[in-house]
Design a protein around this motif. Structure first.
Motif, short mmCIF file in Angstrom:
data_model
loop_
_atom_site.label_atom_id
_atom_site.label_comp_id
_atom_site.label_asym_id
_atom_site.label_seq_id
_atom_site.Cartn_x
_atom_site.Cartn_y
_atom_site.Cartn_z
N VAL A 29 0.91 -1.26 -0.01
CA VAL A 29 0.04 0.06 0.01
C VAL A 29 0.81 1.37 -0.03
O VAL A 29 0.68 2.25 -0.86
CB VAL A 29 -0.86 0.09 1.24
N VAL A 30 2.08 1.26 0.82
CA VAL A 30 2.81 2.31 0.83
C VAL A 30 3.56 2.50 -0.61
O VAL A 30 3.67 3.69 -1.06
CB VAL A 30 4.10 2.14 1.91
N GLN A 31 3.97 1.64 -1.19
CA GLN A 31 4.34 1.73 -2.70
C GLN A 31 3.43 2.43 -3.74
O GLN A 31 3.54 3.20 -4.44
CB GLN A 31 4.82 0.44 -3.12
N VAL A 32 1.95 1.77 -3.38
CA VAL A 32 1.04 2.46 -4.10
C VAL A 32 0.71 4.00 -4.06
O VAL A 32 0.79 4.81 -5.03
CB VAL A 32 -0.47 1.54 -4.26
N VAL A 33 0.52 4.19 -2.60
CA VAL A 33 0.62 5.68 -2.50
C VAL A 33 1.47 6.42 -2.72
O VAL A 33 1.48 7.78 -3.23
CB VAL A 33 0.39 5.80 -0.84
N ARG A 34 2.99 6.08 -2.67
CA ARG A 34 4.10 6.67 -3.24
C ARG A 34 3.99 7.01 -4.64
O ARG A 34 4.14 8.28 -5.32
CB ARG A 34 5.40 5.90 -2.93
N ARG A 35 3.57 6.07 -5.59
CA ARG A 35 3.28 6.07 -6.90
C ARG A 35 2.31 7.17 -7.18
O ARG A 35 2.35 7.95 -8.24
CB ARG A 35 3.13 4.86 -7.72
N LEU A 36 1.05 7.08 -6.43
CA LEU A 36 0.02 8.13 -6.76
C LEU A 36 0.37 9.45 -6.51
O LEU A 36 -0.16 10.27 -7.12
CB LEU A 36 -1.26 7.35 -5.96
N THR A 37 1.11 9.57 -5.30
CA THR A 37 1.24 10.84 -4.86
C THR A 37 2.49 11.53 -5.31
O THR A 37 2.62 12.76 -5.25
CB THR A 37 1.08 11.15 -3.34
N SER A 40 7.96 11.07 -0.80
CA SER A 40 9.06 10.13 -0.46
C SER A 40 8.47 8.79 0.33
O SER A 40 6.90 8.94 0.47
CB SER A 40 9.96 10.85 0.28
N LEU A 41 9.53 7.66 0.19
CA LEU A 41 9.13 6.59 1.05
C LEU A 41 8.73 6.64 2.54
O LEU A 41 7.39 6.39 2.66
CB LEU A 41 10.01 5.59 0.82
N TRP A 42 9.32 7.59 3.14
CA TRP A 42 9.07 8.01 4.38
C TRP A 42 7.81 8.53 4.51
O TRP A 42 6.95 8.14 5.55
CB TRP A 42 10.08 8.59 4.92
N ARG A 43 7.47 9.36 3.88
CA ARG A 43 5.97 10.30 3.85
C ARG A 43 4.68 9.48 3.53
O ARG A 43 3.83 9.58 4.00
CB ARG A 43 6.00 11.57 2.90
N VAL A 55 -5.42 10.67 0.39
CA VAL A 55 -4.42 10.31 -0.25
C VAL A 55 -4.43 11.47 -1.52
O VAL A 55 -3.18 11.75 -2.03
CB VAL A 55 -4.16 8.80 -0.91
N LEU A 56 -5.44 11.69 -2.31
CA LEU A 56 -5.29 12.44 -3.25
C LEU A 56 -6.38 13.30 -3.21
O LEU A 56 -7.75 12.85 -2.70
CB LEU A 56 -5.31 11.69 -4.74
N ALA A 65 -11.19 7.01 -9.24
CA ALA A 65 -11.66 5.79 -9.17
C ALA A 65 -10.59 4.63 -9.61
O ALA A 65 -10.41 3.72 -8.87
CB ALA A 65 -12.83 5.41 -10.43
N ALA A 66 -9.54 5.29 -10.16
CA ALA A 66 -8.34 4.50 -10.72
C ALA A 66 -7.49 4.52 -9.42
O ALA A 66 -6.94 3.10 -9.14
CB ALA A 66 -7.58 5.10 -11.97
N ALA A 67 -7.38 5.56 -8.67
CA ALA A 67 -6.50 5.26 -7.54
C ALA A 67 -7.31 4.36 -6.45
O ALA A 67 -6.41 3.67 -5.66
CB ALA A 67 -6.48 6.66 -6.92
#
Length: 91
Positions: A29-37, A40-43, A55-56, A65-67
């Motif tokens: 989930v962290v990786q998907v959030v990182r890709r969407l937003t 950084s990995l930490w944030r 998230v968005l 819907a895609a996110a």
């Protein structure tokens, strides 16, 4: 001249993507959030652990819907919410 507000009519109502539960696969989930937003990995990890989290914000319905689909694909619970009306319009 008094303060006046004008409402611009548009076809798109902005939407927010809200992460309600990261599920058991938190790092995915962290990786998907990182890709969407683009955070950084930490944030991204910090955002994922502080649920419910937006998230968005203010994105078109199709992007929201895609996110949500991407987040649900890795086991998270997320939802699309319509943006609230500005306070000055509520009478």
């Amino acid at each position: 001249m008094a303060d006046e507000y004008f409402l611009l009519a548009c076809d798109e109502v902005p939407h927010d993507v809200v992460l309600t539960d990261p599920g058991t696969r938190a790092m995915d989930v962290v990786q998907v959030v990182r890709r969407l937003t683009g955070l950084s990995l930490w944030r991204s990890k910090l955002l994922t652990t502080q649920v419910p989290a937006v998230v968005l914000a203010g994105v078109p319905e199709e992007d929201a819907a895609a996110a949500v689909s991407a987040l649900r694909g890795v086991g998270a619970q997320a939802e699309v919410r319509e943006r609230q009306e500005p306070a000055f319009r509520k009478h």
